[in-house]
Design an enzyme around this catalytic site. Structure first.
Site, PDB file in Angstrom:
ATOM      1  N   PHE A   1       6.913  -0.680   0.391  1.00  0.00           N
ATOM      2  CA  PHE A   1       5.475  -0.421   0.296  1.00  0.00           C
ATOM      3  C   PHE A   1       4.744  -1.737   0.539  1.00  0.00           C
ATOM      4  CE2 PHE A   1       1.383  -0.234  -1.861  1.00  0.00           C
ATOM      5  CZ  PHE A   1       0.871   0.960  -1.375  1.00  0.00           C
TER       6      PHE A   1
ATOM      7  N   ASP B   1       7.520 -10.060   0.976  1.00  0.00           N
ATOM      8  CA  ASP B   1       6.388  -9.440   0.297  1.00  0.00           C
ATOM      9  C   ASP B   1       6.688  -9.461  -1.197  1.00  0.00           C
ATOM     10  OD1 ASP B   1       4.570  -7.762  -0.929  1.00  0.00           O
ATOM     11  OD2 ASP B   1       4.580  -6.267   0.660  1.00  0.00           O
TER      12      ASP B   1
ATOM     13  N   LYS C   1      -1.465  -9.107  -7.002  1.00  0.00           N
ATOM     14  CA  LYS C   1      -1.286  -8.520  -8.328  1.00  0.00           C
ATOM     15  C   LYS C   1      -1.429  -9.523  -9.469  1.00  0.00           C
ATOM     16  CE  LYS C   1       1.111  -4.187  -7.251  1.00  0.00           C
ATOM     17  NZ  LYS C   1       0.110  -3.274  -7.814  1.00  0.00           N
TER      18      LYS C   1
END
Length: 399
Positions: free
Chosen positions: A136, A221, A250
């Site tokens: 994702f 990532d 995040k």
């Protein structure tokens, strides 16, 4: 405002894109949150791995308050003191040489893909990028195309070109996909939305070697797995494999929105003035919050704490697993843990919420624990006990 009023307004005005949980959170402190009725919950979701310092950490709160009274926003054509401080602390604690600040994880990945393609063009490569099934990478059109899950791409054709999907942890599949059209391989060291699936260390080492042999870039990532969660400040440090580009977001801002692209010098040099930019990325308020967050992670040695608490959590879960045939596997790294069930887990989450623990289910059957790194053993014990109660209450024995 109470929950019913919030639901009434939201149902009238907001896009219907979220599967809202019937809960109106009012405040948070550490690993606890309180709803509009004053009920207290243990939070092992942490805003989906965002609140790594817990809710409203005083260092982050003070940084936001102090900066908001001085300067909230200015353009990146000026020097910004908290941004410069954040640059320094990040790059002095990793193997990258340059950083670019953006507003989110999706923007960080978009920036990484643009940089990789610009670098590829200067080195006689095409713009193709190999990504992994189950991955994702964000919600923009390019990012959903790079994402290795069909459900995120459904209905958004025509999609951008130049991506090849291969199975995760399969080095031979990557070898077969590399040709002159490829400039980079992008991988999550631990897949988050894919069900908390760690990469095998040997796989990442072979990826590094393969990219070197073909003179293509390796992008990590780390948006969900970075910033202390795996037991190291950066996830790549847990594997001793150094990529060419890293994306983070995040937990970077301690709850405040910010993302970043980090790269080796020779790769960063591919971007020239005017090639990329952002209005809000790296603004004074965001970088002040992020500097407070990162410095706290480092000064309080929270990556090590994540390592220790992650081991404690895994051991507790594996012990409980022996008494439940519904748990197929426990997997993860540090305080990024997935409990794999033998059937869909969507009803586990509300059952846990009724018992005052907040979690979520990803990849259909994986209960995800990504709690604040400051969480106590007591709160982890509570979360595990509530999880097992919910499993026993909800799941069918017919399988």
């Amino acid at each position: 405002m109470d929950l019913e009023k919030a639901k009434e307004i939201d149902s009238k005005y907001h896009f219907k894109i979220y599967g809202r949980v019937p809960l109106l959170l009012k405040k948070g402190k550490g690993s606890r949150v309180w709803d509009s009725e004053g009920k207290e919950y243990v939070d092992v979701l942490a805003g989906i791995a965002v609140n790594s310092l817990g809710h409203c950490h005083p260092n982050v709160v003070d940084a936001i308050k102090n900066q908001a009274e001085k300067l909230i926003h200015c353009t990146n054509i000026y020097f910004i003191e908290p941004q410069v401080k954040l640059e320094k602390i990040l790059l002095e604690n990793c193997d990258m040489d340059r950083v670019l600040f953006v507003n989110s994880g999706t923007e960080a990945v978009e920036s990484a893909m643009k940089l990789a393609r610009k670098w590829g063009g200067k080195h006689g490569k095409g713009g193709g990028i190999i990504t992994m099934e189950g991955s994702f990478h964000g919600r923009s059109l390019a990012c959903v195309t790079a994402t290795g899950q069909k459900k995120y791409r459904k209905g958004f054709d025509p999609l951008p070109q130049g991506f090849k999907l291969v199975p995760f942890n399969d080095i031979e599949a990557v070898k077969d996909a590399i040709d002159d059209s490829i400039c980079a391989v992008m991988v999550e060291p631990v897949q988050g939305e894919g069900g908390i699936v760690p990469a095998e260390e040997s796989y990442l080492k072979k990826l590094r070697k393969l990219c070197d042999e073909h003179n293509i870039l390796l992008i990590f990532d780390e948006i969900q797995c970075g910033m202390g969660r795996t037991g190291h400040l950066f996830a790549y440090q847990a594997y001793t494999v150094v990529p060419d580009i890293i994306t983070i977001a995040k937990a970077l801002g301690g709850g405040f929105p910010i993302g970043a692209l980090l790269a080796k010098q020779e790769v960063a040099d591919a971007f020239e003035k005017g090639d990329h930019g952002t209005t809000f990325g790296g603004n004074p308020l965001a970088t002040a919050a992020a500097y407070a967050s990162v410095s706290t992670l480092i000064n309080d040695n929270l990556p090590k704490r994540a390592q220790n608490m992650g081991t404690y959590l895994m051991n507790r879960l594996k012990k409980e697993m022996k008494s439940s045939h519904h748990i197929k596997e426990i997997r993860g790294k540090g305080l990024m843990v997935g409990i794999v069930l033998d059937q869909k887990g969507k009803d586990i989450v509300p059952a846990m919420m009724k018992q005052k623990v907040l979690s979520n289910c990803t990849a259909n059957n994986v209960i995800r624990f990504v709690p604040p790194l400051i969480i106590t053993e007591e709160d982890l014990d509570t979360a595990v006990t509530v999880l097992m109660n919910a499993i026993n209450e909800v799941l069918s024995d017919d399988n």
